[in-house]
Enzyme design. Structure first.
Site, PDB file in Angstrom:
ATOM      1  N   GLU A 202      12.382  17.084 -25.586  1.00 13.14           N
ATOM      2  CA  GLU A 202      11.634  17.536 -24.398  1.00 13.14           C
ATOM      3  C   GLU A 202      12.248  18.825 -23.857  1.00 13.14           C
ATOM      4  OE1 GLU A 202       8.923  15.992 -23.670  1.00 13.14           O
ATOM      5  OE2 GLU A 202       9.166  13.975 -24.512  1.00 13.14           O
TER       6      GLU A 202
ATOM      7  N   HIS B  39       2.462  11.913 -30.553  1.00 13.85           N
ATOM      8  CA  HIS B  39       2.040  10.559 -30.152  1.00 13.85           C
ATOM      9  C   HIS B  39       1.331   9.842 -31.296  1.00 13.85           C
ATOM     10  CE1 HIS B  39       2.071  11.019 -25.503  1.00 13.85           C
ATOM     11  NE2 HIS B  39       3.191  10.524 -25.964  1.00 13.85           N
TER      12      HIS B  39
ATOM     13  N   LYS C  16       4.285  11.226 -11.974  1.00 15.70           N
ATOM     14  CA  LYS C  16       3.453  10.329 -12.787  1.00 15.70           C
ATOM     15  C   LYS C  16       4.156   8.984 -12.847  1.00 15.70           C
ATOM     16  CE  LYS C  16       1.028  13.244 -16.113  1.00 15.70           C
ATOM     17  NZ  LYS C  16       0.916  13.573 -17.551  1.00 15.70           N
TER      18      LYS C  16
ATOM     19  N   ARG D  96       0.813  -1.238   0.000  1.00 12.61           N
ATOM     20  CA  ARG D  96       0.000   0.000   0.000  1.00 12.61           C
ATOM     21  C   ARG D  96       0.838   1.275   0.000  1.00 12.61           C
ATOM     22  NH1 ARG D  96      -3.404  -3.430   2.981  1.00 12.61           N
ATOM     23  NH2 ARG D  96      -5.105  -4.022   1.607  1.00 12.61           N
TER      24      ARG D  96
ATOM     25  N   HIS E 248      10.093   8.116 -29.661  1.00 13.94           N
ATOM     26  CA  HIS E 248       9.260   9.122 -29.016  1.00 13.94           C
ATOM     27  C   HIS E 248       9.805  10.548 -29.224  1.00 13.94           C
ATOM     28  CE1 HIS E 248       6.635  10.940 -26.051  1.00 13.94           C
ATOM     29  NE2 HIS E 248       7.697  11.501 -25.500  1.00 13.94           N
TER      30      HIS E 248
ATOM     31  N   ASN F 116       2.307  18.734 -22.621  1.00 10.88           N
ATOM     32  CA  ASN F 116       2.029  17.876 -23.773  1.00 10.88           C
ATOM     33  C   ASN F 116       2.289  18.584 -25.100  1.00 10.88           C
ATOM     34  OD1 ASN F 116       1.205  15.711 -22.183  1.00 10.88           O
ATOM     35  ND2 ASN F 116      -0.845  16.573 -21.959  1.00 10.88           N
TER      36      ASN F 116
ATOM     37  N   HIS G 192       3.180  16.736 -28.217  1.00 12.00           N
ATOM     38  CA  HIS G 192       2.886  15.324 -27.974  1.00 12.00           C
ATOM     39  C   HIS G 192       1.565  14.883 -28.600  1.00 12.00           C
ATOM     40  CE1 HIS G 192       6.177  15.869 -25.225  1.00 12.00           C
ATOM     41  NE2 HIS G 192       6.126  14.611 -24.814  1.00 12.00           N
TER      42      HIS G 192
ATOM     43  N   GLU H 186      -2.841  17.118 -13.253  1.00  9.02           N
ATOM     44  CA  GLU H 186      -3.193  17.431 -14.635  1.00  9.02           C
ATOM     45  C   GLU H 186      -4.665  17.784 -14.836  1.00  9.02           C
ATOM     46  OE1 GLU H 186      -0.795  15.401 -17.580  1.00  9.02           O
ATOM     47  OE2 GLU H 186      -2.482  15.410 -18.954  1.00  9.02           O
TER      48      GLU H 186
ATOM     49  N   ARG I  89      -0.977  21.534 -16.292  1.00  9.73           N
ATOM     50  CA  ARG I  89       0.019  20.491 -16.576  1.00  9.73           C
ATOM     51  C   ARG I  89      -0.061  20.008 -18.023  1.00  9.73           C
ATOM     52  NH1 ARG I  89       2.281  15.801 -12.485  1.00  9.73           N
ATOM     53  NH2 ARG I  89       3.714  14.873 -13.979  1.00  9.73           N
TER      54      ARG I  89
ATOM     55  N   LYS J 266       9.394  22.289 -14.894  1.00  6.77           N
ATOM     56  CA  LYS J 266       8.469  21.186 -14.593  1.00  6.77           C
ATOM     57  C   LYS J 266       7.928  21.324 -13.172  1.00  6.77           C
ATOM     58  CE  LYS J 266       6.966  16.643 -15.246  1.00  6.77           C
ATOM     59  NZ  LYS J 266       7.078  15.376 -15.916  1.00  6.77           N
TER      60      LYS J 266
HETATM   61  P1  NAD Z   1      14.237   3.902 -21.205  1.00  3.80           P
HETATM   62  O1  NAD Z   1      14.098   3.913 -19.748  1.00  3.80           O
HETATM   63  O2  NAD Z   1      13.770   2.676 -21.926  1.00  3.80           O
HETATM   64  O3  NAD Z   1      15.761   4.179 -21.575  1.00  3.80           O
HETATM   65  C1  NAD Z   1      16.136   4.171 -22.931  1.00  3.80           C
HETATM   66  C2  NAD Z   1      17.301   3.203 -23.167  1.00  3.80           C
HETATM   67  O4  NAD Z   1      18.495   3.776 -22.660  1.00  3.80           O
HETATM   68  C3  NAD Z   1      17.146   1.863 -22.477  1.00  3.80           C
HETATM   69  O5  NAD Z   1      17.547   0.857 -23.374  1.00  3.80           O
HETATM   70  C4  NAD Z   1      18.114   1.937 -21.300  1.00  3.80           C
HETATM   71  O6  NAD Z   1      18.626   0.682 -20.939  1.00  3.80           O
HETATM   72  C5  NAD Z   1      19.187   2.849 -21.834  1.00  3.80           C
HETATM   73  N1  NAD Z   1      19.882   3.667 -20.857  1.00  3.80           N
HETATM   74  C6  NAD Z   1      19.349   4.336 -19.802  1.00  3.80           C
HETATM   75  N2  NAD Z   1      20.280   5.088 -19.214  1.00  3.80           N
HETATM   76  C7  NAD Z   1      21.441   4.884 -19.886  1.00  3.80           C
HETATM   77  C8  NAD Z   1      22.756   5.397 -19.766  1.00  3.80           C
HETATM   78  N3  NAD Z   1      23.067   6.314 -18.856  1.00  3.80           N
HETATM   79  N4  NAD Z   1      23.691   4.947 -20.634  1.00  3.80           N
HETATM   80  C9  NAD Z   1      23.363   4.056 -21.610  1.00  3.80           C
HETATM   81  N5  NAD Z   1      22.143   3.559 -21.781  1.00  3.80           N
HETATM   82  C10 NAD Z   1      21.185   3.963 -20.931  1.00  3.80           C
HETATM   83  O7  NAD Z   1      13.463   5.113 -21.899  1.00  3.80           O
HETATM   84  P2  NAD Z   1      13.416   6.696 -21.636  1.00  3.80           P
HETATM   85  O8  NAD Z   1      13.488   7.311 -22.971  1.00  3.80           O
HETATM   86  O9  NAD Z   1      14.358   7.120 -20.581  1.00  3.80           O
HETATM   87  O10 NAD Z   1      11.953   6.883 -21.053  1.00  3.80           O
HETATM   88  C11 NAD Z   1      10.808   6.597 -21.828  1.00  3.80           C
HETATM   89  C12 NAD Z   1       9.678   6.263 -20.906  1.00  3.80           C
HETATM   90  O11 NAD Z   1       9.426   7.380 -20.059  1.00  3.80           O
HETATM   91  C13 NAD Z   1       8.383   5.966 -21.627  1.00  3.80           C
HETATM   92  O12 NAD Z   1       7.831   4.784 -21.097  1.00  3.80           O
HETATM   93  C14 NAD Z   1       7.498   7.155 -21.300  1.00  3.80           C
HETATM   94  O13 NAD Z   1       6.131   6.822 -21.251  1.00  3.80           O
HETATM   95  C15 NAD Z   1       8.038   7.558 -19.947  1.00  3.80           C
HETATM   96  N6  NAD Z   1       7.783   8.962 -19.590  1.00  3.80           N
HETATM   97  C16 NAD Z   1       7.232   9.208 -18.378  1.00  3.80           C
HETATM   98  C17 NAD Z   1       7.001  10.502 -17.977  1.00  3.80           C
HETATM   99  C18 NAD Z   1       6.451  10.778 -16.613  1.00  3.80           C
HETATM  100  O14 NAD Z   1       6.127  11.942 -16.321  1.00  3.80           O
HETATM  101  N7  NAD Z   1       6.343   9.787 -15.756  1.00  3.80           N
HETATM  102  C19 NAD Z   1       7.341  11.575 -18.816  1.00  3.80           C
HETATM  103  C20 NAD Z   1       7.917  11.287 -20.052  1.00  3.80           C
HETATM  104  C21 NAD Z   1       8.139   9.970 -20.434  1.00  3.80           C
HETATM  105  N1  GLY Z   2       5.512  14.373 -19.154  1.00  2.00           N
HETATM  106  C1  GLY Z   2       4.251  15.000 -18.904  1.00  2.00           C
HETATM  107  C2  GLY Z   2       3.924  15.168 -17.466  1.00  2.00           C
HETATM  108  O1  GLY Z   2       4.691  14.819 -16.607  1.00  2.00           O
HETATM  109  O2  GLY Z   2       2.872  15.658 -17.170  1.00  2.00           O
END
Ligand code: NAD
Ligand code: GLY
Length: 361
Positions: A187, A254, A145, A123, A266, A247, A250, A239, A243, A229
């Site tokens: 971004e 998207h 998020k 929890r 992305h 986007n 996006h 949001e 917030r 942010k």
């Molecule tokens: P990811 O976590 O898959 O990382 C991308 C790749 O880079 C992976 O293969 C990973 O192993 C590699 N990697 C990570 N750090 C590294 C480093 N320092 N050196 C070498 N390789 C490294 O993807 P991402 O692009 O970081 O994140 C995308 C995700 O984030 C999506 O699922 C998206 O929905 C999410 N996201 C969330 C929010 C939020 O507010 N929570 C906002 C934007 C995106």
């Molecule tokens: N990446 C969009 C948000 O955090 O709201």
């Protein structure tokens, strides 16, 4: 190098974002002081664990902090409920309880998975973010998020659950593949357009230093994104309104990403989406041609695509626009710039203008 500190102010759920070159080795000092937990589960994808897992564990162990590394296969394919169930079982088998906490060591996938797991395991247990991609450092590790994908769509299961702290070591970007870096930079450009014309200009004059990962420039860049942010999240954590400006780029981005069956990364799709939103804003009469041109030039100068690829079916893109999470009651909302540094959210966009923008006309 001195540490840069940004605060996310959410009353009793406020937390610091620490930014510094070489911070990974010193996270243990702060955790020792904060005492969030008696033991930490370090959650990481297998690849990042191989790069940084052992050194983080070693530094925690040197500080007398108990920690265990738990990994999962890397990639968006792992961002699902099965991974959550597997990790939760692993935590339970190892005897993790409510006095323990999680550390998300990795990119956005690891951060989203770990945050979601922390929000529901027993929890809710505390967690901290140690983001290792630029995207995670400037966006996903901040703001609370969390979530996973289901076959019906990305991020459809999740929670709002803030970390206790975010630790950003700029040095880890040295191992990040260039495409991932560029994806994160989309971004970064977004923050300039939505809120800070000076930052946008800073990106224009420091491109080479950014790609060289110049410590001062990268630290300043990450800190400014985190500040913006934080400013947004402090006013609209869940949001309800503001917030949604995050986007920008996006909505069409998207849809392009999905229409390409996720072959277009992305960040690249966000580049296309930002340029499309700029063009749409010109057609809608809220942005000057000059500003739209500046956005496109910036996106292009950071090595990101600026046009919707000709081979993508426009009707499929439009279908994805309609089923986007941000679409409410069939009304597609767009974040459109009025000038560089200020955006509006509107559904007052003519369908023929969307068609024309998608044709890159
Ligand atoms: P990811 O976590 O898959 O990382 C991308 C790749 O880079 C992976 O293969 C990973 O192993 C590699 N990697 C990570 N750090 C590294 C480093 N320092 N050196 C070498 N390789 C490294 O993807 P991402 O692009 O970081 O994140 C995308 C995700 O984030 C999506 O699922 C998206 O929905 C999410 N996201 C969330 C929010 C939020 O507010 N929570 C906002 C934007 C995106
Ligand atoms: N990446 C969009 C948000 O955090 O709201």
């Amino acid at each position: 190098m001195t540490e840069t500190l940004v605060t996310v102010g959410l009353d009793e759920r406020s937390y610091p974002i620490h930014i510094r070159s070489g911070l990974l080795a010193d996270i243990s000092m702060d955790l020792q002081e904060k005492q969030f937990a008696s033991r930490y589960g370090v959650i990481s994808d297998e690849y990042v664990a191989g790069l940084y897992g052992e050194s983080l564990l070693q530094s925690l162990s040197n500080a007398g902090i108990q920690a265990e590394l738990i990994t999962f296969p890397r990639g968006e394919e792992s961002k699902n409920l099965q991974t959550i169930a597997t990790l939760a079982s692993e935590l339970a088998r190892r005897g993790f309880d409510r006095s323990d906490a999680l550390i998300a060591l990795g990119g956005g996938v690891t951060g989203d998975v770990t945050g979601f797991l922390a929000s529901i395991y027993m929890r809710g247990i505390p967690f901290v973010q140690v983001p290792t991609t630029l995207l995670a450092q400037v966006d996903s590790s901040v703001g609370g998020k969390t979530g996973v994908d289901i076959p019906e769509g990305k991020n459809l299961i999740g929670t709002f659950y803030q970390p206790r702290s975010v630790y950003i070591d700029t040095d880890v970007l040295q191992t990040l593949p260039r495409d991932e870096l560029r994806g994160g930079l989309a971004e970064v450009i977004k923050y300039g357009v939505i809120h800070d014309a000076d930052f946008f200009a800073f990106l224009g004059s420091n491109r080479d230093a950014v790609f060289d990962l110049d410590r001062n420039v990268i630290t300043r860049l990450i800190a400014r994104c985190c500040e913006i942010k934080a400013w947004v999240v402090e006013q609209d954590e869940r949001e309800g309104g503001l917030r949604r400006i995050l986007n920008f780029g996006h909505t069409i981005g998207h849809a392009v990403e999905a229409a390409s069956s996720f072959r277009i990364m992305h960040g690249m799709a966000v580049g296309i989406g930002m340029c499309a939103a700029g063009d749409l804003a010109v057609k809608t009469g809220c942005l000057s041609r000059q500003d739209a041109h500046e956005i496109r030039t910036m996106v292009e100068s950071y090595g990101l695509p600026v046009s919707v690829p000709a081979e993508l079916d426009r009707d499929v893109i439009k279908k994805y626009l309609l089923i986007d999470k941000k679409t409410i009651g069939g009304r597609v909302f767009y974040v459109l710039p009025e000038t560089i540094g200020k955006v509006i959210i509107t559904d007052q966009v003519r369908s023929e203008d969307v068609d024309s923008v998608l044709r890159n006309a």
